[in-house]
Design an enzyme around this catalytic site. Structure first.
Site, mmCIF file in Angstrom:
data_model
loop_
_atom_site.group_PDB
_atom_site.id
_atom_site.type_symbol
_atom_site.label_atom_id
_atom_site.label_comp_id
_atom_site.label_asym_id
_atom_site.label_seq_id
_atom_site.Cartn_x
_atom_site.Cartn_y
_atom_site.Cartn_z
ATOM 1 N N ALA A 1 0.885 -1.408 -0.007
ATOM 2 C CA ALA A 1 0.048 0.326 -0.012
ATOM 3 C C ALA A 1 0.780 1.461 -0.477
ATOM 4 O O ALA A 1 0.371 2.485 -0.728
ATOM 5 C CB ALA A 1 -1.346 -0.025 1.336
ATOM 6 N N CYS B 1 4.873 -0.898 -12.043
ATOM 7 C CA CYS B 1 4.843 0.460 -13.124
ATOM 8 C C CYS B 1 6.701 0.468 -13.658
ATOM 9 O O CYS B 1 7.112 0.871 -13.134
ATOM 10 C CB CYS B 1 5.127 1.727 -11.809
ATOM 11 S SG CYS B 1 5.619 3.063 -12.994
#
Length: 456
Positions: free
Chosen positions: A269, A389
Site C-alpha cells: 500500500a 510500474c
C-alpha cells in the site's frame, strides 16, 4: 531588533547541491528540490531555473557524458565528482537551454573554483569551450554510435538511457519498430505534468483546476502552480497521482466478481495514493479496505492518506508474502508490486542511472510470492489485480505466466471490457494491458486481472 533575513542563494549553487545529494545519498530530485529551494530562498524564475538545471542535467546525463568524454583527455571517472557535476550542468546550459555561452561557461568556472580550486576552474573553462563549438545535433552526429552498429547503443546516447534499459523497452514494445522506441525514449525525457485525483466521497473532479484526464473520471491535469495550494489537496480530499496509477485502482474496483463484494485489500500500500482512491471506491459499495505495508514509515504514510476516507479501513504493518488474513477470505486484492520502476523514468530520471539488469532478476521472485499470496487470500470468484510500474517482460507477463502455470485455480480475465477507454494498450499476454507515456500520457503501468476459481 529582528535579525536580517539571509540573502537569496545562487541558483546554480543550489542546483549543484542537489546533484551532489543525488550522487552521494541516492536522493530523488523531486523530493529534495523543495527543501533546497526553501533553504536558498529561491522562488519564481530562480526556482524554475534550478528545477530545469537539475532535472535536465539528470535526464540527459548519458548524452552529456558522451559529449564531455569527447572533449577530455582523460576518462570521466578520473575527474573529481563535483567537477563532473559542474561540467554536466554547463553542458546542459550550452546544449539544451537558452543560456549565452559566455554566461554558461563563466558561471560554471566560478562553481568549479569555489568547490575544487583554480585548477578545476581552468579545466572546466577549457572543456566547456570545446562543448560550445557545436550544438547538440552536431555533437550527437559525432559521439552517438551509428545505428547500423547497434540500435540500443545509438539510442542510449541520443536519448540518454542505459543501453540495457533501451533493450528492455524495445523487447516490451514488441514489433512496433525503431520509431516507436524513439518516441518512448523521448517521452521519458519530457517532464510529466502534475496530475490530481479527486477522492470519491470526498471531492469531485469539478473542484480540481486544470484539464480533465481522458482515461480516469477522477483526474485533472494541473497546468502549473503548487498542487498543495489546491484546497481539496490541502484538505486531503484530493491528491497527486498519475493517471495510470488511478486506472490501476479503477480497474480493480470495476472488475466483475462472483458473489459477495465486501472485503478489499491493497497488498503493497505505501505510500497510500492508490489505497486512498480504492478506499473511496470501496465506500461507495459498502466495502472495507485492508492496507498492508511492510515498513513502519510507509505504513504511517498510508494512514495519513486514509485519514479522511469515509471507508471502513485497517492499515497494518505486515509482510504481504505472509499476510495476516485467512486464506480465501478476501473479495478483491490489489498487488501493485515493488518493481524496477522503468515505467516512471520521466518522473524519476535518476532511476535510470541507478538500476541494473540484476535488479530485475532480484525483484521477480518477490513479485511472484506477492501475487501467489494474494491469490491464496481471495476466495473463489474473487479477483486479484497485478500491476507494476515497469513494462519489462520478466516483471509483467513473466510473473503472470508463472502464476497461471503453477496453479489450476486461477484464470486470466480480459481487462479490455473493464477499461474500454484504454485503447492501443494491449499487454504481452492476451487480456492484459500495458500503458505507455508516449501513447497514453501516463506512466508505463502494466495491469493483469486474475480470478480465483474452484480447482479443476
Amino acid at each position: 531588533m529582528a535579525s536580517p533575513e539571509p540573502p537569496v542563494g545562487n541558483p546554480r549553487s543550489a542546483a549543484l547541491e542537489v546533484l551532489a545529494a543525488v550522487r552521494e545519498q541516492d536522493a530523488y530530485t523531486n523530493l529534495l528540490l523543495p527543501a533546497v529551494l526553501r533553504r536558498h530562498r529561491l522562488t519564481g524564475r530562480d526556482a524554475g531555473l534550478v528545477t530545469e538545471l537539475v532535472s535536465g542535467t539528470v535526464r540527459r546525463q548519458g548524452t552529456y557524458d558522451a559529449v564531455l568524454a569527447a572533449c577530455l583527455d582523460r576518462p570521466l571517472r578520473r575527474l573529481a565528482p563535483v567537477v563532473l557535476d559542474v561540467l554536466r550542468l554547463g553542458a546542459h546550459q550550452l546544449l539544451a537551454m537558452r543560456v549565452p555561452a559566455h554566461a554558461a561557461i563563466t558561471t560554471s568556472v566560478d562553481l568549479a573554483r569555489e568547490a575544487e580550486g583554480r585548477g578545476a576552474g581552468g579545466l572546466v573553462n577549457a572543456v566547456l569551450r570545446r562543448v560550445s563549438e557545436r550544438d547538440l545535433q552536431g555533437w550527437l552526429s559525432e559521439v552517438a554510435p551509428p545505428r547500423d552498429q547497434g540500435s540500443d547503443r545509438h539510442d542510449a546516447v541520443v536519448h540518454s538511457h542505459p543501453a540495457w534499459i533501451v533493450a528492455e523497452l524495445r523487447r516490451a514494445l514488441g514489433e512496433r519498430g525503431p520509431s516507436e522506441v524513439e518516441a518512448l525514449l523521448a517521452a521519458d525525457n519530457a517532464p510529466p505534468r502534475v496530475t490530481l485525483v479527486a477522492r470519491p466521497g470526498l471531492a469531485t473532479r469539478d473542484e480540481l483546476p486544470g484539464e480533465p484526464t481522458p482515461l480516469s473520471p477522477y483526474g485533472s491535469v494541473l497546468e502549473g502552480g503548487d498542487p498543495g495550494a489546491v484546497p481539496a489537496v490541502a484538505e486531503g480530499r484530493a491528491g497527486v497521482q498519475d493517471e495510470g496509477s488511478q486506472l490501476v485502482a479503477i480497474a480493480l474496483a470495476a472488475a466483475p466478481v462472483l458473489g459477495r463484494d465486501e472485503r478489499w485489500a491493497d497488498w503493497c500500500a505505501g505510500p497510500g495514493g492508490k489505497s486512498a482512491l480504492l478506499a473511496g471506491l470501496a465506500a461507495e459499495r459498502g466495502a472495507s479496505l485492508l492496507a498492508l505495508e511492510r515498513t513502519h514509515h510507509r505504513s504511517g504514510l498510508v494512514r495519513r492518506n486514509l485519514a479522511t476516507t469515509p471507508a471502513v479501513h485497517l492499515v497494518a504493518t505486515a509482510d504481504a508474502t505472509r499476510p495476516p488474513v485467512a486464506p480465501g477470505s478476501l473479495d478483491r486484492v490489489l498487488v501493485d508490486a515493488p518493481c524496477s520502476g522503468l515505467g516512471a523514468l520521466r518522473r524519476r530520471p535518476e532511476a535510470r542511472w541507478r538500476r541494473t539488469k540484476a535488479d530485475i532478476r532480484g525483484l521477480v521472485p518477490l513479485q511472484r510470492r506477492l501475487l501467489g499470496s494474494a491469490l491464496d487470500a481471495v476466495r473463489p470468484g474473487g479477483v486479484v489485480l497485478y500491476a507494476t510500474c515497469s513494462p519489462a517482460l520478466p516483471e509483467t507477463g513473466g510473473v503472470v505466466e508463472h502464476a497461471l502455470a503453477g496453479r489450476d485455480d486461477v484464470e486470466l480475465v480480459d481487462l479490455g471490457p473493464v477499461l474500454p477507454q484504454a485503447e492501443d494498450a494491449a499487454g504481452p499476454l492476451a487480456g492484459t494491458l500495458q500503458l505507455w507515456p508516449h501513447r497514453h500520457g501516463t506512466d508505463a503501468m502494466f495491469l493483469a486481472l486474475l480470478r480465483r476459481v474452484d480447482a479443476r
